[in-house]
Design a protein around this motif. Structure first.
Motif, PDB file in Angstrom:
ATOM      1  N   GLY A  20       0.838  -1.193   0.000  1.00  0.00           N
ATOM      2  CA  GLY A  20       0.000   0.000   0.000  1.00  0.00           C
ATOM      3  C   GLY A  20       0.870   1.239   0.000  1.00  0.00           C
ATOM      4  N   ASN A  21       0.349   2.328   0.552  1.00  0.00           N
ATOM      5  CA  ASN A  21       1.093   3.585   0.521  1.00  0.00           C
ATOM      6  C   ASN A  21       2.428   3.490   1.255  1.00  0.00           C
ATOM      7  OD1 ASN A  21      -0.904   4.861  -0.983  1.00  0.00           O
ATOM      8  ND2 ASN A  21      -1.998   5.571   0.835  1.00  0.00           N
ATOM      9  N   ILE A  22       2.386   2.951   2.483  1.00  0.00           N
ATOM     10  CA  ILE A  22       3.625   2.834   3.252  1.00  0.00           C
ATOM     11  C   ILE A  22       4.565   1.834   2.600  1.00  0.00           C
ATOM     12  CG2 ILE A  22       4.620   2.134   5.462  1.00  0.00           C
ATOM     13  CD1 ILE A  22       2.147   3.233   6.823  1.00  0.00           C
ATOM     14  N   ARG A  65       4.815   0.906  -0.570  1.00  0.00           N
ATOM     15  CA  ARG A  65       5.427   1.456  -1.786  1.00  0.00           C
ATOM     16  C   ARG A  65       6.465   2.518  -1.446  1.00  0.00           C
ATOM     17  NH1 ARG A  65       0.143   1.456  -3.444  1.00  0.00           N
ATOM     18  NH2 ARG A  65      -0.015   3.729  -3.431  1.00  0.00           N
ATOM     19  N   ALA A  66       6.167   3.334  -0.427  1.00  0.00           N
ATOM     20  CA  ALA A  66       7.136   4.363  -0.027  1.00  0.00           C
ATOM     21  C   ALA A  66       8.450   3.734   0.426  1.00  0.00           C
ATOM     22  CB  ALA A  66       6.550   5.231   1.084  1.00  0.00           C
ATOM     23  N   ARG A  71      -1.651  -4.302  -8.488  1.00  0.00           N
ATOM     24  CA  ARG A  71      -0.260  -4.126  -8.071  1.00  0.00           C
ATOM     25  C   ARG A  71       0.590  -5.355  -8.395  1.00  0.00           C
ATOM     26  NH1 ARG A  71      -2.428  -1.975  -2.586  1.00  0.00           N
ATOM     27  NH2 ARG A  71      -2.895   0.205  -3.091  1.00  0.00           N
ATOM     28  N   TYR A  94       8.624  -1.820  -8.200  1.00  0.00           N
ATOM     29  CA  TYR A  94       8.945  -0.525  -7.609  1.00  0.00           C
ATOM     30  C   TYR A  94      10.419  -0.510  -7.243  1.00  0.00           C
ATOM     31  CZ  TYR A  94       3.869  -0.233  -7.267  1.00  0.00           C
ATOM     32  OH  TYR A  94       2.530  -0.228  -7.559  1.00  0.00           O
ATOM     33  N   THR A 143       3.398  -4.309   6.258  1.00  0.00           N
ATOM     34  CA  THR A 143       2.718  -3.038   6.010  1.00  0.00           C
ATOM     35  C   THR A 143       1.288  -3.284   5.528  1.00  0.00           C
ATOM     36  OG1 THR A 143       3.815  -3.001   3.837  1.00  0.00           O
ATOM     37  CG2 THR A 143       4.772  -1.655   5.569  1.00  0.00           C
TER      38      THR A 143
END
Length: 209
Positions: A92-94, A96-97, A121, A126, A152
């Motif tokens: 998710g966002n975390i 992927r970050a 996804r 990434y 995560t």
């Protein structure tokens, strides 16, 4: 000689020493005293000497510490040279970050792949790290030794996913789910990251001031 049992507080200070020594190396500094380190880190020189004495000391009276040698010693203590394998579960966002921006290899970890349930996804990549189908997680862990799982996933599935990882032999989990999992899974070392803890600590200090 290294002590048989090292305080967790000592261990948590070692990365701070490592970062500071890297900073000194980047500035070309060759040696440093415990008092100088203490002043820059907001600690006492006796605390630094006590911490380092847990692993042998490394300093010379009247000279201090050789910055590069001390940095290398602490890096070895922290296992940066061990080449740990890691996976990430929950892109998710975390997730992927972390995949895109956190330099795992600098700190001795190879992030091999991520896992997710979202078909949009799965198959993506990434920062060169592929995202695999969560349904293949157990098969992957059976065939590929993994030291650490970065967790995560949403908090609603954190506990069952952690148990699944533990059942597949994962012994350490870097937990970003904001759920306390330590008591729910046996024989796994958890390192919990709670972003709010740091923010609330800051809130306390500015409120008191």
């Amino acid at each position: 000689m290294k002590q048989s049992k090292i305080s967790n507080n000592v261990i948590r200070r070692l990365p701070r020493y490592l970062r500071k020594l890297d900073e000194l190396i980047s500035k070309g500094q060759e040696r440093v005293s415990s008092s100088e380190l203490a002043a820059q880190l907001g600690l006492t020189s006796s605390q630094i000497r006590q911490d380092l004495n847990c692993f042998g000391g490394f300093g010379q009276q009247g000279y201090g510490y050789n910055v590069q040698s001390l940095r290398d010693a602490i890096a070895g203590i922290l296992g940066i040279d061990k080449g740990h394998n890691a996976i990430l579960v929950g892109v998710g966002n975390i997730g992927r970050a972390l995949m895109c921006n956190f330099d795992f290899e600098t700190w001795g970890f190879k992030l091999c792949c991520g896992f997710d349930t979202n078909p949009e996804r799965i198959g993506e990549s990434y920062n060169g790290i592929p995202v695999l189908d969560d349904n293949d997680l157990e098969n992957y862990l059976r065939d590929n030794p993994v030291d650490v799982a970065v967790l995560t996933v949403p908090k609603t599935v954190a506990a069952p996913v952690a148990k699944q990882l533990a059942d597949c032999g994962v012994k350490a989990i870097w937990n970003f789910t904001n759920v306390e999992l330590t008591s729910s899974v046996d024989n796994v070392r958890f390192e919990d990251v709670h972003f709010a803890d740091s923010l609330l600590t800051l809130s306390y200090h500015i409120t008191e001031r």
